[in-house]
Design a protein around this motif. Structure first.
Motif, PDB file in Angstrom:
ATOM      1  N   ILE A 157       1.110  -1.511  -0.218  1.00  0.00           N
ATOM      2  CA  ILE A 157      -0.094   0.273   0.295  1.00  0.00           C
ATOM      3  C   ILE A 157       1.074   1.130  -0.364  1.00  0.00           C
ATOM      4  N   ALA A 158       2.127   1.355   0.520  1.00  0.00           N
ATOM      5  CA  ALA A 158       2.443   2.247   0.748  1.00  0.00           C
ATOM      6  C   ALA A 158       3.806   2.821  -0.584  1.00  0.00           C
ATOM      7  N   GLY A 159       3.946   1.886  -0.880  1.00  0.00           N
ATOM      8  CA  GLY A 159       4.421   1.967  -2.864  1.00  0.00           C
ATOM      9  C   GLY A 159       3.304   1.942  -3.299  1.00  0.00           C
ATOM     10  N   ASN A 160       2.514   1.997  -3.449  1.00  0.00           N
ATOM     11  CA  ASN A 160       1.898   2.530  -4.320  1.00  0.00           C
ATOM     12  C   ASN A 160       1.408   3.737  -4.065  1.00  0.00           C
ATOM     13  N   ILE A 161       0.818   3.923  -3.067  1.00  0.00           N
ATOM     14  CA  ILE A 161       0.123   5.169  -2.376  1.00  0.00           C
ATOM     15  C   ILE A 161       1.531   6.532  -2.874  1.00  0.00           C
ATOM     16  N   ALA A 162       2.746   5.681  -2.509  1.00  0.00           N
ATOM     17  CA  ALA A 162       3.646   7.211  -3.114  1.00  0.00           C
ATOM     18  C   ALA A 162       3.495   7.135  -3.793  1.00  0.00           C
ATOM     19  N   MET A 163       3.769   6.044  -5.420  1.00  0.00           N
ATOM     20  CA  MET A 163       3.596   6.770  -6.734  1.00  0.00           C
ATOM     21  C   MET A 163       2.711   7.164  -6.890  1.00  0.00           C
TER      22      MET A 163
END
Length: 154
Positions: free
Chosen positions: A29-35
């Motif tokens: 979740i963190a990686g996709n939200i950050a992108m």
């Protein structure tokens, strides 16, 4: 360089927030939200600095203004798609292709010394490519990891 900072700060912030809320480290979740946050940040540039962005588009591409706005719209759609689990794989595939397709505009801008913010020819020049190309590859790797590798098959 700013998009990279936005991506990394967003990743750390999102990871901490999701850990605080759920009690676990949710890298997916963190990686996709950050992108997604980074894409919204860069999409904004297509609408604010569109005159300079048009200058970046290689000469053989028609309808430059429309392409700049379309790229910004695509970045917004990619940001949304990365946040929807059922569309994440397709979005990641298309986003990787998008990153590859926009690289010539960055190369063209560096070769011509374009400063997209000022719509001038007083940019950083070709030395910028030593940062830009690895950064683009990092973005591709990020999307591949968080959008394809970590995503569980349905």
């Amino acid at each position: 360089m700013k998009p990279l900072v936005v991506l990394l700060v967003s990743a750390v912030g999102t990871l901490l927030v999701t850990h605080f809320i759920s009690g676990r480290w949710d890298y997916l979740i963190a990686g996709n939200i950050a992108m997604a946050i980074m894409l919204l940040f860069t999409a904004l540039g297509h609408f604010i600095y569109w005159k300079g962005m048009i200058m970046m588009v290689p000469g053989f591409i028609p309808a430059k203004k429309q392409m700049v706005f379309l790229a910004g719209i695509f970045e917004i759609l990619f940001a949304i798609g990365l946040c929807i689990p059922s569309s994440r794989r397709l979005t990641a595939d298309l986003l990787i292709l998008f990153f590859l397709l926009v690289l010539p505009a960055n190369v063209n801008a560096a070769q011509k010394g374009i400063d997209y913010k000022d719509a001038s020819f007083e940019g950083r020049g070709t030395n910028y490519l030593w940062l830009r190309i690895p950064m683009q590859l990092f973005f591709i790797a990020w999307v591949a990891y968080f959008g394809l590798i970590l995503v569980q098959p349905e």
